[in-house]
Design a protein around this motif. Structure first.
Motif, PDB file in Angstrom:
ATOM      1  N   GLU A 185      46.694  46.225  33.559  1.00 53.53           N
ATOM      2  CA  GLU A 185      47.256  46.210  34.906  1.00 53.53           C
ATOM      3  C   GLU A 185      47.659  47.610  35.383  1.00 53.53           C
ATOM      4  OE1 GLU A 185      47.469  43.603  37.022  1.00 53.53           O
ATOM      5  OE2 GLU A 185      46.458  42.328  35.551  1.00 53.53           O
TER       6      GLU A 185
ATOM      7  N   LYS B 266      54.029  34.607  41.958  1.00 53.17           N
ATOM      8  CA  LYS B 266      53.412  35.843  42.446  1.00 53.17           C
ATOM      9  C   LYS B 266      54.554  36.856  42.490  1.00 53.17           C
ATOM     10  CE  LYS B 266      49.358  35.434  45.433  1.00 53.17           C
ATOM     11  NZ  LYS B 266      48.624  34.490  44.627  1.00 53.17           N
TER      12      LYS B 266
ATOM     13  N   GLY C  55      52.194  39.815  44.777  1.00 51.83           N
ATOM     14  CA  GLY C  55      50.957  40.232  44.122  1.00 51.83           C
ATOM     15  C   GLY C  55      50.945  41.703  43.731  1.00 51.83           C
TER      16      GLY C  55
ATOM     17  N   ARG D   6      47.377  36.685  37.382  1.00 50.85           N
ATOM     18  CA  ARG D   6      46.094  36.652  38.092  1.00 50.85           C
ATOM     19  C   ARG D   6      45.004  36.045  37.222  1.00 50.85           C
ATOM     20  NH1 ARG D   6      46.229  42.007  39.160  1.00 50.85           N
ATOM     21  NH2 ARG D   6      48.182  41.788  40.265  1.00 50.85           N
TER      22      ARG D   6
ATOM     23  N   ARG E 169      45.553  32.329  36.646  1.00 51.53           N
ATOM     24  CA  ARG E 169      45.118  31.549  37.817  1.00 51.53           C
ATOM     25  C   ARG E 169      43.608  31.403  37.829  1.00 51.53           C
ATOM     26  NH1 ARG E 169      48.278  34.632  40.709  1.00 51.53           N
ATOM     27  NH2 ARG E 169      50.345  33.745  40.767  1.00 51.53           N
ATOM     28  N   LYS E 170      42.917  32.522  37.551  1.00 48.95           N
ATOM     29  CA  LYS E 170      41.449  32.528  37.536  1.00 48.95           C
ATOM     30  C   LYS E 170      40.906  31.532  36.515  1.00 48.95           C
ATOM     31  CE  LYS E 170      40.456  36.864  38.579  1.00 48.95           C
ATOM     32  NZ  LYS E 170      40.385  38.239  38.070  1.00 48.95           N
TER      33      LYS E 170
END
Length: 133
Positions: A43, A97, A101, A117, A120-121
Motif C-alpha cells: 500500500e 473504508k 479510501g 480493497r 472486497r475484490k
C-alpha cells in the motif's frame, strides 16, 4: 504489566518510529508481523523490509517512507481495531473504508492478511486488525 498483543506492539513501534522520523525500525518477526508489513509495503507505507537474526530472535527491519521536503511520515496514524479482549469481524459488505479510501484497513481473512480493497475484490471478510493512514 507486559504487552501480550504482538500486533499492538508492532503497530506501536511503527507509529513511534515514524513520529520520531527514524529511517527504519526493528520489530520482532512472526508470521503475522510479516503479513501485516507486507500489506503496508504493497500500500506504499513502507519502503523496504529486510530480516536479521535467526529463529525466535529474528527481527524485521522496516524502512519507513517520508514525503516532501519536510519529510512528512507516510504513516500519519496507526489504529488497532480488533483487540485480544474484543475481536472485531466484518463480512465483505461491512468492510470499512478508511478516510474514504485514502487509508487502508488491514484485514485477517481465511485467504491471508490483506488490505480492505483486496478483501472486497476477493469477496472475503475477516478480522479487522488495524487502520493505517
Amino acid at each position: 504489566m507486559a504487552n501480550h498483543d504482538p500486533i499492538s506492539d508492532l503497530l506501536t513501534r511503527i507509529r513511534n518510529a515514524s513520529e520520531k522520523k527514524h529511517e527504519n525500525t526493528k520489530v520482532p518477526a512472526s508470521r503475522m508481523a510479516r503479513s501485516i508489513v507486507r500489506v503496508l509495503q504493497q500500500e506504499g507505507f513502507i519502503a523496504e523490509i529486510s530480516e536479521e537474526g535467526e529463529g525466535v530472535q529474528s527481527l524485521l527491519v522496516l524502512q519507513l517512507k517520508y514525503s516532501g521536503k519536510h519529510r512528512q511520515p507516510t504513516i500519519r496514524r496507526v489504529q488497532r481495531v480488533s483487540k485480544p479482549g474484543l475481536r472485531i469481524y466484518k463480512n465483505t459488505r461491512q468492510l470499512p473504508k478508511v478516510l474514504g479510501g485514502l487509508g487502508v484497513a488491514i484485514i485477517s481473512t481465511s485467504k491471508g492478511v490483506m488490505s480492505d480493497r483486496d478483501a472486497r475484490k476477493q469477496g472475503v471478510g475477516g478480522e479487522v486488525l488495524c487502520y493505517v493512514y
